[in-house]
Scaffold this motif. Sequence first.
Motif, PDB file in Angstrom:
ATOM      1  N   ASP A   1       5.633 -11.745  -2.786  1.00  0.00           N
ATOM      2  CA  ASP A   1       4.807 -12.223  -2.240  1.00  0.00           C
ATOM      3  C   ASP A   1       4.053 -12.114  -1.150  1.00  0.00           C
ATOM      4  N   PRO A   2       3.060 -11.438  -0.829  1.00  0.00           N
ATOM      5  CA  PRO A   2       2.731 -10.738   0.398  1.00  0.00           C
ATOM      6  C   PRO A   2       2.085 -11.840   1.343  1.00  0.00           C
ATOM      7  N   ALA A   3       1.867 -13.068   0.820  1.00  0.00           N
ATOM      8  CA  ALA A   3       1.546 -14.362   1.836  1.00  0.00           C
ATOM      9  C   ALA A   3       2.549 -14.987   2.197  1.00  0.00           C
ATOM     10  N   LEU A   4       3.733 -14.555   1.944  1.00  0.00           N
ATOM     11  CA  LEU A   4       4.927 -15.066   2.430  1.00  0.00           C
ATOM     12  C   LEU A   4       5.679 -14.291   3.483  1.00  0.00           C
ATOM     13  N   PRO A   5       5.374 -14.492   4.790  1.00  0.00           N
ATOM     14  CA  PRO A   5       6.086 -13.458   5.944  1.00  0.00           C
ATOM     15  C   PRO A   5       7.447 -13.464   5.829  1.00  0.00           C
ATOM     16  N   LEU A   6       8.136 -12.128   5.866  1.00  0.00           N
ATOM     17  CA  LEU A   6       9.493 -11.997   5.708  1.00  0.00           C
ATOM     18  C   LEU A   6      10.412 -13.142   6.438  1.00  0.00           C
ATOM     19  N   GLU A   7       9.971 -13.332   7.716  1.00  0.00           N
ATOM     20  CA  GLU A   7      10.790 -14.301   8.394  1.00  0.00           C
ATOM     21  C   GLU A   7      10.835 -15.382   7.968  1.00  0.00           C
ATOM     22  N   SER A   8       9.574 -16.017   7.339  1.00  0.00           N
ATOM     23  CA  SER A   8       9.761 -17.236   6.598  1.00  0.00           C
ATOM     24  C   SER A   8      10.712 -17.214   5.465  1.00  0.00           C
ATOM     25  N   LEU A   9      10.466 -16.202   4.660  1.00  0.00           N
ATOM     26  CA  LEU A   9      11.430 -15.950   3.717  1.00  0.00           C
ATOM     27  C   LEU A   9      13.100 -16.061   4.201  1.00  0.00           C
ATOM     28  N   VAL A  10      13.494 -15.486   4.990  1.00  0.00           N
ATOM     29  CA  VAL A  10      14.833 -15.591   5.405  1.00  0.00           C
ATOM     30  C   VAL A  10      14.844 -17.231   5.896  1.00  0.00           C
ATOM     31  N   TRP A  11      13.808 -17.897   6.569  1.00  0.00           N
ATOM     32  CA  TRP A  11      14.195 -19.175   6.999  1.00  0.00           C
ATOM     33  C   TRP A  11      14.319 -20.183   5.724  1.00  0.00           C
ATOM     34  N   ARG A  12      13.623 -19.744   4.616  1.00  0.00           N
ATOM     35  CA  ARG A  12      13.653 -20.685   3.556  1.00  0.00           C
ATOM     36  C   ARG A  12      15.048 -20.581   2.820  1.00  0.00           C
TER      37      ARG A  12
ATOM     38  N   GLY B   1      -4.657  -4.597  -9.766  1.00  0.00           N
ATOM     39  CA  GLY B   1      -4.083  -3.368 -10.213  1.00  0.00           C
ATOM     40  C   GLY B   1      -2.914  -2.669  -9.434  1.00  0.00           C
ATOM     41  N   GLY B   2      -2.811  -3.054  -8.214  1.00  0.00           N
ATOM     42  CA  GLY B   2      -1.848  -2.406  -7.139  1.00  0.00           C
ATOM     43  C   GLY B   2      -0.490  -3.332  -7.602  1.00  0.00           C
ATOM     44  N   HIS B   3       0.501  -2.827  -6.689  1.00  0.00           N
ATOM     45  CA  HIS B   3       1.753  -3.259  -6.874  1.00  0.00           C
ATOM     46  C   HIS B   3       2.385  -3.899  -5.717  1.00  0.00           C
ATOM     47  N   VAL B   4       3.226  -4.780  -5.743  1.00  0.00           N
ATOM     48  CA  VAL B   4       4.019  -5.335  -4.481  1.00  0.00           C
ATOM     49  C   VAL B   4       5.546  -5.416  -4.907  1.00  0.00           C
ATOM     50  N   ALA B   5       6.497  -5.020  -3.937  1.00  0.00           N
ATOM     51  CA  ALA B   5       7.899  -4.994  -4.377  1.00  0.00           C
ATOM     52  C   ALA B   5       8.557  -5.506  -3.122  1.00  0.00           C
ATOM     53  N   GLY B   6       9.462  -6.347  -3.277  1.00  0.00           N
ATOM     54  CA  GLY B   6      10.363  -6.678  -2.339  1.00  0.00           C
ATOM     55  C   GLY B   6      11.700  -6.977  -2.607  1.00  0.00           C
ATOM     56  N   GLY B   7      12.635  -6.761  -1.819  1.00  0.00           N
ATOM     57  CA  GLY B   7      14.396  -6.576  -1.918  1.00  0.00           C
ATOM     58  C   GLY B   7      14.842  -7.275  -0.685  1.00  0.00           C
ATOM     59  N   LEU B   8      15.907  -8.025  -1.054  1.00  0.00           N
ATOM     60  CA  LEU B   8      16.958  -8.326  -0.400  1.00  0.00           C
ATOM     61  C   LEU B   8      18.286  -7.988  -0.352  1.00  0.00           C
ATOM     62  N   PHE B   9      18.959  -7.778   0.793  1.00  0.00           N
ATOM     63  CA  PHE B   9      20.219  -7.146   0.910  1.00  0.00           C
ATOM     64  C   PHE B   9      21.316  -7.909   1.696  1.00  0.00           C
ATOM     65  N   LEU B  10      22.184  -8.401   1.238  1.00  0.00           N
ATOM     66  CA  LEU B  10      23.141  -9.133   2.095  1.00  0.00           C
ATOM     67  C   LEU B  10      24.532  -8.299   1.690  1.00  0.00           C
TER      68      LEU B  10
ATOM     69  N   ARG C   1       5.971  -6.959  -8.903  1.00  0.00           N
ATOM     70  CA  ARG C   1       4.591  -7.454  -9.878  1.00  0.00           C
ATOM     71  C   ARG C   1       3.446  -6.754  -9.514  1.00  0.00           C
ATOM     72  N   ARG C   2       2.633  -6.912 -10.491  1.00  0.00           N
ATOM     73  CA  ARG C   2       1.109  -6.181 -10.368  1.00  0.00           C
ATOM     74  C   ARG C   2       0.286  -7.105  -9.784  1.00  0.00           C
ATOM     75  N   THR C   3      -0.553  -6.643  -8.884  1.00  0.00           N
ATOM     76  CA  THR C   3      -1.424  -7.631  -8.198  1.00  0.00           C
ATOM     77  C   THR C   3      -2.694  -7.716  -9.128  1.00  0.00           C
TER      78      THR C   3
ATOM     79  N   PRO D   1       0.834  -1.216   0.022  1.00  0.00           N
ATOM     80  CA  PRO D   1      -0.026  -0.149   0.030  1.00  0.00           C
ATOM     81  C   PRO D   1       0.732   1.237  -0.093  1.00  0.00           C
ATOM     82  N   VAL D   2       1.920   1.208   0.775  1.00  0.00           N
ATOM     83  CA  VAL D   2       2.760   2.547   0.731  1.00  0.00           C
ATOM     84  C   VAL D   2       3.173   2.758  -0.618  1.00  0.00           C
ATOM     85  N   LEU D   3       3.656   1.480  -1.506  1.00  0.00           N
ATOM     86  CA  LEU D   3       4.132   1.649  -2.904  1.00  0.00           C
ATOM     87  C   LEU D   3       3.159   2.210  -3.692  1.00  0.00           C
ATOM     88  N   ASP D   4       1.759   1.912  -3.542  1.00  0.00           N
ATOM     89  CA  ASP D   4       0.662   2.366  -4.252  1.00  0.00           C
ATOM     90  C   ASP D   4       0.349   3.883  -4.205  1.00  0.00           C
TER      91      ASP D   4
END
Length: 305
Positions: free
Chosen positions: A225-236, A177-186, A172-174, A33-36
Amino acid sequence: MTDTSASSPDLDRAIGFTIPARHARGRIARLGPVLDEILAAHAYPQPIETLLAEALTLTALLGTLLKDAQGQLTLQAQTSGGIVSLLVCDYQDGALRGYVQYDADRLGEVADAPSLYALFGKGHLAITFDQATSNERYQGIVPLDGDSLAAAAESYFFQSEQIPSLIRLGVRRTVGGGHVAGGLFLQHLPEGEVGRDRLHTRLDHPEWEHVATLGQTAGTDELADPALPLESLVWRLFNEEEEVRLLAETRLAKGCRCDPDYIAQVLAKFAPEQRAEMADEQGNIVVDCAFCARNFPVPVDTIAA
């Protein structure tokens, strides 16, 4: 660390983590929502929306590195002859804003998914960290080389700080018509992290190669993927590591410092005769905010009072 799950969309937040045995640290962020809300202020065509979405996600990743709550991170990409003449994003205490200046006619002449070179030509990327408490400023400028903003930012950290880094961005577009963006920084830190010359960190360090290889598997499908918690992604990504420490989260919001009171305070710094020259026939100084695309008429007599 164990896997977690969430029933509601995981959006507009960032978390940090460290992998002590690998001398690595990371951040992961996701915007929705912030992005939109930021994009809605301008009728950007799709390639410019995607570019700004990636830039805002990168700004969130880097900005949340600031330990000073009042510190500011500014990301600016500029060229003298590209389709995009200026891209600016900044971060302060969880608040994001950004905008793009571009040539619509030239954009219409290129493909639907223009390359970074097509957008910027021989542009450059400037990243500035302003520490409010200490009044210190750190800035690095690198060419906009590579095929993405992420690649240019990686070059910044390697050239300016001699720190090998990996940055992954996805937008990606929802369905709505909205937007979701994600990023990883290592980042691979000097062994011991404190008291060691950063030049001892090598790109071919086996620990960094291992962490980077795992990080490179993160794609848009997971990052955005808004259904995937960030913590779960780190775990994956890092579930086979001996230890992964999660750090405090940062909530992200749209932030623009263009309220009338703030603008009046800025204008009050000008001499009365200068303010009189700025005013229109109605006695107002009209200030245009490029970030939120709004005009603010400020009566001169109000400033004087």
